[in-house]
Every structure is written in structure tokens, then in C-alpha cells.
Design a protein around this motif. Structure first.
Motif, PDB file in Angstrom:
ATOM      1  N   ASP A   1       0.794  -1.216   0.000  1.00 31.01           N
ATOM      2  CA  ASP A   1       0.000   0.000   0.000  1.00 31.01           C
ATOM      3  C   ASP A   1       0.832   1.275   0.000  1.00 31.01           C
ATOM      4  O   ASP A   1       0.334   2.335  -0.341  1.00 31.01           O
ATOM      5  N   VAL A   2       2.087   1.210   0.421  1.00 30.75           N
ATOM      6  CA  VAL A   2       2.909   2.410   0.492  1.00 30.75           C
ATOM      7  C   VAL A   2       3.302   2.852  -0.915  1.00 30.75           C
ATOM      8  O   VAL A   2       3.884   2.077  -1.670  1.00 30.75           O
ATOM      9  N   PRO A   3       2.972   4.083  -1.304  1.00 34.87           N
ATOM     10  CA  PRO A   3       3.360   4.572  -2.644  1.00 34.87           C
ATOM     11  C   PRO A   3       4.876   4.562  -2.798  1.00 34.87           C
ATOM     12  O   PRO A   3       5.616   4.885  -1.873  1.00 34.87           O
ATOM     13  N   LYS A   4       5.323   4.201  -3.986  1.00 35.46           N
ATOM     14  CA  LYS A   4       6.753   4.137  -4.255  1.00 35.46           C
ATOM     15  C   LYS A   4       7.255   5.326  -5.069  1.00 35.46           C
ATOM     16  O   LYS A   4       8.462   5.557  -5.140  1.00 35.46           O
ATOM     17  N   TYR A   5       6.318   6.054  -5.641  1.00 35.11           N
ATOM     18  CA  TYR A   5       6.706   7.174  -6.500  1.00 35.11           C
ATOM     19  C   TYR A   5       5.794   8.373  -6.233  1.00 35.11           C
ATOM     20  O   TYR A   5       4.667   8.230  -5.746  1.00 35.11           O
ATOM     21  N   ALA A   6       6.304   9.536  -6.558  1.00 32.99           N
ATOM     22  CA  ALA A   6       5.525  10.763  -6.463  1.00 32.99           C
ATOM     23  C   ALA A   6       5.776  11.585  -7.720  1.00 32.99           C
ATOM     24  O   ALA A   6       6.927  11.740  -8.149  1.00 32.99           O
ATOM     25  N   VAL A   7       4.708  12.086  -8.303  1.00 40.66           N
ATOM     26  CA  VAL A   7       4.809  12.956  -9.479  1.00 40.66           C
ATOM     27  C   VAL A   7       4.530  14.384  -9.006  1.00 40.66           C
ATOM     28  O   VAL A   7       3.408  14.702  -8.613  1.00 40.66           O
ATOM     29  N   ILE A   8       5.573  15.212  -9.014  1.00 40.39           N
ATOM     30  CA  ILE A   8       5.455  16.597  -8.579  1.00 40.39           C
ATOM     31  C   ILE A   8       5.168  17.451  -9.806  1.00 40.39           C
ATOM     32  O   ILE A   8       6.051  17.679 -10.640  1.00 40.39           O
TER      33      ILE A   8
END
Length: 232
Positions: free
Chosen positions: A74-81
Motif C-alpha cells: 500500500d505504500v506509494p513508491k513514487y511521487a509525481v510533482i
């Protein structure tokens, strides 16, 4: 012994009662019982079929995690800024900096990073986003004490690394640093918790922005939103 004549036998057979017929009420009750049993069997079959389908979907979606640890999945591995200059995709180092990543994810989910400005842009050094008026954001960030004791020492400040000031943020004033050059001497002053894997050109475009004597961009550059993802 006297023999019974055929005619007498015929009369006796007529006198015998035939098989009793079931009433309409009984037939209705039996019919309802059959309907209920069929419905129950159908519902049970449908339940177990759907359950098996969901289990197969869970297994297929957790191919990278065969032991079924839902917390890790469940922990997100990526972030799109998404910035006013374009999108920057970063990979999050959950294992190296778990507390920082958790704080970053929580702030993203609450929308706290929307509208954050890059208030310090120093060429061949870093671009920094955060509250420029918050005490310690600019002048004292290099002297903050160590707070996140689980920081992975192997993470170095190379170019395009994502970090934040060490110290307790209390959910406010969380600042972001994206290095634009290798800066190993910052390893004891900033927590690295990710790296840019896409959008390096956007980082460089922000780095090239015109700034004043305080390294503040003359034209505001900010974060529009941050999207968390499991895959890219």
C-alpha cells in the motif's frame, strides 16, 4: 372355508379408499422450501466464486511481494510533482528514510504541498521549496540537529536527489531540496528520501530561472499538485 365370489371381491375393492391427495397448502409449502434451498445454494456458490476471484487478483497484484505484506504494497513508491514548469517524477526511498517518506506522503495526501513555491534557486547547488518566511528555513537549515535516526548512510547527495531539512517539522514548514549537482558535504545536514527518475530537464529549467540577490526567482515557480503512485 367358503370361497369369495368374484363379484364380492369387486365390491370390496370399490369400498377401499384410494390414496389421499396432498392439499394445495402443502404443495405451496414444499415449493417454497425448494425455492429457498435453490436460492441458498446459488448464493453460496456466487460468494465463493467471487471470493476466489478477489484472492487471485490480490495474488497477481502482489507479484513483487509474494508474502502478502499489505503494508508494503500500500505504500506509494513514487511521487509525481507537477510544477508550473512541468512534471518531476521521484522515486521514494521508504527503506532508507521511512519516517521522512511517511511524513512526505501524509502531507501529499492532505494537499499541504499544493502551492508550495521554490523560494531558493541556486545554480549548480539546489532548488528549494518551502516557506521562506519560516524561521530556520534558509539561514539555519544547515545547522539543524539529527532527527531521523533511520537515515540510510549510503544515500549520498548526488545530482537530482530529493531531500528535506533535518529536524522536526511538526507538519508545518516541510521543505524540499532537489540537488542539481553532487554535494556530498550536505549528507549530515539534509535527509535524502528520494531521487528524480524523470523530469531532470524540468529541474534544470527551474535552476536556470532568473533570481534576485537572495536567490529567489523573480517569477514565481511553484508546485501545482503531487500525485502518489505505486508504479510509473
Amino acid at each position: 372355508m367358503a370361497k369369495i365370489k368374484p363379484q364380492a371381491l369387486l365390491l370390496q375393492s370399490k369400498k377401499k379408499k384410494g390414496p389421499s391427495r396432498m392439499s394445495v397448502t402443502t404443495l405451496v409449502i414444499y415449493g417454497l422450501i425448494i425455492v429457498v434451498m435453490v436460492f441458498f445454494l446459488f448464493t453460496t456458490y456466487r460468494h465463493w466464486t467471487r471470493r476466489s476471484k478477489f484472492q487471485m487478483e490480490d495474488i497477481s497484484s502482489g507479484e513483487d511481494n509474494p508474502f502478502g505484506d499489505s503494508k508494503k504494497v500500500d505504500v506509494p513508491k513514487y511521487a509525481v510533482i507537477n510544477t508550473s514548469k512541468g512534471s518531476i517524477t521521484v522515486e521514494l526511498f521508504k527503506e532508507g528514510s521511512p519516517e521522512v517518506v511517511d511524513e512526505f506522503i501524509e502531507l501529499c495526501q492532505k494537499g499541504r504541498l499544493k502551492g508550495m513555491l521554490f523560494n531558493r534557486v541556486i545554480k549548480n547547488f539546489v532548488i528549494q521549496g518551502g516557506d521562506v518566511n519560516r524561521p530556520g528555513t534558509t539561514e539555519d537549515w544547515t545547522s539543524r540537529g539529527k532527527h531521523y535516526n533511520q537515515l540510510d548512510k549510503s544515500l549520498k547527495h548526488e545530482a537530482f536527489m530529493l531531500g528535506t531539512s533535518k529536524g522536526k517539522h511538526d507538519g508545518k514548514g516541510f521543505d524540499l531540496f532537489i540537488t542539481t549537482a553532487p554535494i556530498p558535504d550536505l549528507n549530515e545536514k539534509i535527509n535524502v528520501f528520494g531521487r528524480v527518475i524523470k523530469g531532470e530537464d524540468v529541474v534544470q529549467e527551474i535552476e536556470e530561472a532568473d533570481t534576485d540577490e537572495h536567490y529567489q526567482p523573480k517569477t514565481p515557480i511553484g508546485i501545482i499538485e503531487v500525485t502518489l503512485r505505486q508504479k510509473v
